[in-house]
Design an enzyme around this catalytic site. Sequence first.
Site, mmCIF file in Angstrom:
data_model
loop_
_atom_site.group_PDB
_atom_site.id
_atom_site.type_symbol
_atom_site.label_atom_id
_atom_site.label_comp_id
_atom_site.label_asym_id
_atom_site.label_seq_id
_atom_site.Cartn_x
_atom_site.Cartn_y
_atom_site.Cartn_z
ATOM 1 N N LYS A 47 1.185 -0.644 -0.379
ATOM 2 C CA LYS A 47 0.104 -0.191 -0.121
ATOM 3 C C LYS A 47 1.392 1.127 0.479
ATOM 4 O O LYS A 47 0.931 2.133 -0.336
ATOM 5 C CB LYS A 47 -1.218 0.299 1.254
ATOM 6 C CG LYS A 47 -1.935 -1.024 1.497
ATOM 7 C CD LYS A 47 -3.216 -1.660 2.262
ATOM 8 C CE LYS A 47 -3.709 -2.259 2.149
ATOM 9 N NZ LYS A 47 -4.531 -2.461 3.640
ATOM 10 N N GLN A 91 -5.471 -1.624 9.845
ATOM 11 C CA GLN A 91 -4.577 -3.211 8.948
ATOM 12 C C GLN A 91 -5.588 -4.556 10.328
ATOM 13 O O GLN A 91 -4.704 -4.252 11.715
ATOM 14 C CB GLN A 91 -2.826 -3.228 9.149
ATOM 15 C CG GLN A 91 -2.707 -4.587 8.205
ATOM 16 C CD GLN A 91 -3.538 -4.802 7.033
ATOM 17 O OE1 GLN A 91 -2.447 -3.665 6.153
ATOM 18 N NE2 GLN A 91 -2.992 -6.083 6.708
ATOM 19 N N ASP A 114 -11.678 0.862 3.729
ATOM 20 C CA ASP A 114 -12.047 -0.675 3.809
ATOM 21 C C ASP A 114 -14.343 -0.924 3.459
ATOM 22 O O ASP A 114 -13.750 -1.724 3.215
ATOM 23 C CB ASP A 114 -11.968 -0.921 4.919
ATOM 24 C CG ASP A 114 -9.927 -1.492 5.014
ATOM 25 O OD1 ASP A 114 -9.685 -1.526 3.515
ATOM 26 O OD2 ASP A 114 -9.519 -1.867 5.701
#
Length: 274
Positions: A47, A91, A114
């Site tokens: 990322k 994460q 997300d």
Amino acid sequence: MILDGKKVSQEIINDLKEKFANYSGKIVLAIIWVGDNQASAIYIKNKLKKCKELGIDEKLYHLDTQTSEEELLNLIHKLNCDNDVKGILLQSPVPNSIDIKKCFNAISPLKDIDGFSNVSVGNLELGKPSFISCTPKGIIKLLDYYHIDLNGKNVCLINRSNIVGKPLFNLLIDRDATVVMCHSKTKDVKFYTQNADIVISAVGKPNFITADMIKDDAIVIDVGINRDNDKLCGDVDFASVSKKASYITPVPGGVGPMTVAMIFDNLWQTIVNK
Ligand code: NAP
């Protein structure tokens, strides 16, 4: 025919690069990593690399395994209030002492790229504008790119998780597909895959889908990411299934890069939605 996620995602990234370059404000992507899970380390590295390629600022908050839920929630709150931070990624996994659902829900719905918060999930289910979880969104974008019409298609989706199966189910029925959702308690998965125009497998088991399980010319989407004798592979026995399928995604180079591209597509949405 190969559904080339690597190529399609690169086109999306190139397009976004131009959009980000023409945007006059500051764009910071905040990534929070708690602990030292090694799979997370690889995902985060990818990322951060993409942020560089796209010319946007990234801020990595790498927190100690001992970090309390309260400390994490305080950080999320601080990032919610920072106008330069356009998107926040937490994460997973996080240490067991932290309630990850609570932390996903603490992320502002305006920065939830997300799409894991209750607000995003609820909006998607209600057919309202929403940040859509990146893997399901990437799959739909890939099908769209190859002009694969979902209207009236029988889809067998093998997965019922919150990040893949459930959001994808909603996206597919919104496109007028008829969807059967299989899971570990499904009695005869083959019965459903054999009748499907499109099979989407996200089980996490190498060679789970074999040629005898699909009908001629079926479209096969392989979401799985597995290691077989140290080699990266999906759920599908690619060698045999690709001979029978009309379209198929490879692993690597299929759904994976589309997922990463959708993070940045969602990041761009945070700016457009303002
Ligand atoms: P997960 O929560 O473990 O989901 C796996 C699903 O497979 C569950 O719904 C499970 O059923 C079902 N399943 C397991 N064994 C089965 C069987 N024998 N027959 C039928 N269904 C079975 O995992 P996930 O997070 O959704 O991820 C699934 C896979 O996709 C993993 O390989 C992951 O690495 C990969 N993935 C890839 C991407 C990408 O970008 N390419 C993104 C996300 C995930 P139950 O619900 O009954 O347990």
